[in-house]
Design a protein around this motif. Structure first.
Motif, PDB file in Angstrom:
ATOM      1  N   VAL A  30       0.850  -1.190   0.000  1.00 31.43           N
ATOM      2  CA  VAL A  30       0.000   0.000   0.000  1.00 31.43           C
ATOM      3  C   VAL A  30       0.886   1.239   0.000  1.00 31.43           C
ATOM      4  O   VAL A  30       1.823   1.357   0.798  1.00 31.43           O
ATOM      5  CB  VAL A  30      -0.927   0.002   1.234  1.00 31.43           C
ATOM      6  CG1 VAL A  30      -1.686   1.331   1.336  1.00 31.43           C
ATOM      7  CG2 VAL A  30      -1.899  -1.162   1.175  1.00 31.43           C
ATOM      8  N   GLY A  31       0.623   2.143  -0.907  1.00 28.74           N
ATOM      9  CA  GLY A  31       1.423   3.360  -1.057  1.00 28.74           C
ATOM     10  C   GLY A  31       2.443   3.281  -2.166  1.00 28.74           C
ATOM     11  O   GLY A  31       2.956   4.317  -2.618  1.00 28.74           O
ATOM     12  N   ASP A  32       2.760   2.059  -2.624  1.00 27.21           N
ATOM     13  CA  ASP A  32       3.723   1.906  -3.716  1.00 27.21           C
ATOM     14  C   ASP A  32       3.118   2.343  -5.043  1.00 27.21           C
ATOM     15  O   ASP A  32       1.907   2.209  -5.273  1.00 27.21           O
ATOM     16  CB  ASP A  32       4.170   0.449  -3.845  1.00 27.21           C
ATOM     17  CG  ASP A  32       5.141   0.035  -2.751  1.00 27.21           C
ATOM     18  OD1 ASP A  32       5.585   0.919  -1.996  1.00 27.21           O
ATOM     19  OD2 ASP A  32       5.436  -1.167  -2.666  1.00 27.21           O
ATOM     20  N   LYS A  33       3.978   2.816  -5.910  1.00 30.38           N
ATOM     21  CA  LYS A  33       3.566   3.194  -7.261  1.00 30.38           C
ATOM     22  C   LYS A  33       3.774   2.010  -8.196  1.00 30.38           C
ATOM     23  O   LYS A  33       4.825   1.361  -8.165  1.00 30.38           O
ATOM     24  CB  LYS A  33       4.388   4.390  -7.734  1.00 30.38           C
ATOM     25  CG  LYS A  33       4.063   4.849  -9.141  1.00 30.38           C
ATOM     26  CD  LYS A  33       4.956   6.027  -9.535  1.00 30.38           C
ATOM     27  CE  LYS A  33       4.713   6.428 -10.979  1.00 30.38           C
ATOM     28  NZ  LYS A  33       5.590   7.554 -11.375  1.00 30.38           N
ATOM     29  N   LEU A  34       2.758   1.703  -8.997  1.00 29.01           N
ATOM     30  CA  LEU A  34       2.899   0.632  -9.976  1.00 29.01           C
ATOM     31  C   LEU A  34       3.855   1.061 -11.090  1.00 29.01           C
ATOM     32  O   LEU A  34       3.967   2.247 -11.388  1.00 29.01           O
ATOM     33  CB  LEU A  34       1.544   0.287 -10.590  1.00 29.01           C
ATOM     34  CG  LEU A  34       0.487  -0.372  -9.716  1.00 29.01           C
ATOM     35  CD1 LEU A  34      -0.736  -0.740 -10.558  1.00 29.01           C
ATOM     36  CD2 LEU A  34       1.023  -1.605  -9.020  1.00 29.01           C
ATOM     37  N   PRO A  35       4.500   0.095 -11.731  1.00 36.68           N
ATOM     38  CA  PRO A  35       5.304   0.432 -12.907  1.00 36.68           C
ATOM     39  C   PRO A  35       4.419   1.103 -13.963  1.00 36.68           C
ATOM     40  O   PRO A  35       3.203   0.918 -13.976  1.00 36.68           O
ATOM     41  CB  PRO A  35       5.807  -0.927 -13.378  1.00 36.68           C
ATOM     42  CG  PRO A  35       5.772  -1.790 -12.164  1.00 36.68           C
ATOM     43  CD  PRO A  35       4.584  -1.330 -11.384  1.00 36.68           C
ATOM     44  N   GLY A  36       5.030   1.829 -14.848  1.00 37.29           N
ATOM     45  CA  GLY A  36       4.269   2.513 -15.887  1.00 37.29           C
ATOM     46  C   GLY A  36       3.640   1.550 -16.883  1.00 37.29           C
ATOM     47  O   GLY A  36       3.973   0.360 -16.931  1.00 37.29           O
ATOM     48  N   GLU A  37       2.717   2.073 -17.689  1.00 34.14           N
ATOM     49  CA  GLU A  37       1.997   1.250 -18.669  1.00 34.14           C
ATOM     50  C   GLU A  37       2.949   0.509 -19.594  1.00 34.14           C
ATOM     51  O   GLU A  37       2.764  -0.671 -19.876  1.00 34.14           O
ATOM     52  CB  GLU A  37       1.063   2.127 -19.508  1.00 34.14           C
ATOM     53  CG  GLU A  37      -0.220   2.498 -18.819  1.00 34.14           C
ATOM     54  CD  GLU A  37      -1.128   3.285 -19.759  1.00 34.14           C
ATOM     55  OE1 GLU A  37      -0.764   3.452 -20.950  1.00 34.14           O
ATOM     56  OE2 GLU A  37      -2.195   3.716 -19.296  1.00 34.14           O
ATOM     57  N   THR A  38       3.961   1.211 -20.076  1.00 34.46           N
ATOM     58  CA  THR A  38       4.883   0.597 -21.035  1.00 34.46           C
ATOM     59  C   THR A  38       5.620  -0.576 -20.403  1.00 34.46           C
ATOM     60  O   THR A  38       5.760  -1.650 -21.010  1.00 34.46           O
ATOM     61  CB  THR A  38       5.896   1.633 -21.551  1.00 34.46           C
ATOM     62  OG1 THR A  38       5.191   2.710 -22.182  1.00 34.46           O
ATOM     63  CG2 THR A  38       6.848   1.012 -22.551  1.00 34.46           C
ATOM     64  N   THR A  39       6.063  -0.393 -19.172  1.00 34.98           N
ATOM     65  CA  THR A  39       6.794  -1.463 -18.474  1.00 34.98           C
ATOM     66  C   THR A  39       5.880  -2.653 -18.215  1.00 34.98           C
ATOM     67  O   THR A  39       6.253  -3.815 -18.455  1.00 34.98           O
ATOM     68  CB  THR A  39       7.362  -0.942 -17.146  1.00 34.98           C
ATOM     69  OG1 THR A  39       8.257   0.138 -17.413  1.00 34.98           O
ATOM     70  CG2 THR A  39       8.098  -2.042 -16.403  1.00 34.98           C
ATOM     71  N   LEU A  40       4.674  -2.394 -17.728  1.00 33.72           N
ATOM     72  CA  LEU A  40       3.738  -3.484 -17.447  1.00 33.72           C
ATOM     73  C   LEU A  40       3.342  -4.206 -18.727  1.00 33.72           C
ATOM     74  O   LEU A  40       3.239  -5.438 -18.762  1.00 33.72           O
ATOM     75  CB  LEU A  40       2.491  -2.940 -16.737  1.00 33.72           C
ATOM     76  CG  LEU A  40       2.661  -2.539 -15.277  1.00 33.72           C
ATOM     77  CD1 LEU A  40       1.376  -1.918 -14.745  1.00 33.72           C
ATOM     78  CD2 LEU A  40       3.066  -3.740 -14.425  1.00 33.72           C
TER      79      LEU A  40
END
Length: 229
Positions: A30-40
């Motif tokens: 909780v609080g972490d930022k997901l990788p960006g769209e391109t990375t995912l």
């Protein structure tokens, strides 16, 4: 956990499930930022549009939230439950405690706001409840609930009516089980007739205090029986 490329089948659903698993196992807290769209998209082997759809599903489940200009952040590790699901999984005693909070107030409002049409509906519901005394437990419960619905409707608050209607399936199950387990009607087929008649009379007279007191006492008695089962 390592993300593997996905099969080209229900890609958005698979992507959402995979990301949920990552969040659930603590890869992203909780609080972490997901990788960006391109990375995912590259890691999952799908297009960016599929990733966007999967992230929308996670957001709808309350797991992530997008912050404009900052990215998508984890907000919970478990999806939230919708209200009907929460009700189905709640104990009948918990449901009854909340029901009492809603319905006692509704009875007091009904006494203040009832119309001639409301009174007619309450009289009809009370008579139906009395006739249902000759029927099965399920029929009696349905008639009893119909009277309580008429009380709530007479409060003339659409939000209150909608909230109460959400409780009805769980209430019906709980009350039917209660009658079967305790045989309450074995000695009194029209169990509770006196209190229900007093409730209707209080609403008819516009006596909000009495209406609330009668209903509070009736619901407290039923709750006590449920807790004892």
């Amino acid at each position: 956990m390592t993300l593997d490329p996905l099969r080209p089948n229900s890609l958005a659903d698979q992507a959402a499930q995979r990301l949920r698993a990552e969040i659930a196992d603590g890869t992203w807290a909780v609080g972490d930022k997901l990788p960006g769209e391109t990375t995912l998209a590259k890691t999952l082997g799908v297009g960016r549009s599929t990733v966007r759809e999967a992230v929308r599903a996670l957001a709808a489940a309350g797991l992530v939230r997008a912050r404009q200009g900052a990215g998508v952040f984890v907000t919970a590790t478990m999806p939230h439950e919708d209200w009907p699901t929460r009700l189905r999984q709640s104990a009948i005693t918990e449901i009854y405690e909340v029901r009492a909070m809603l319905e006692v107030e509704a009875a007091q409002l009904a006494a203040q706001r009832r119309t001639p049409e409301d009174i007619a509906a309450l009289d009809a519901a009370l008579e139906l409840r009395r006739r249902a005394a000759d029927g099965t437990d399920a029929e009696f419960v349905d008639a009893d609930i119909s009277l309580h619905v008429a009380i709530v409707v007479a409060a003339h608050n659409s939000l209150l009516t909608g909230l109460f209607e959400e409780f009805l399936p769980a209430l019906r199950r709980g009350l039917t089980d209660l009658l079967e387990l305790t045989a309450l009607r074995s000695g009194d087929a029209s169990h509770g007739d006196e209190s229900h008649a007093a409730l209707v009379d209080a609403v008819r007279r516009g006596d909000a205090r009495s209406a609330g007191a009668v209903l509070r006492a009736e619901l407290a008695e039923t709750l006590a029986r449920l807790q004892a089962v």
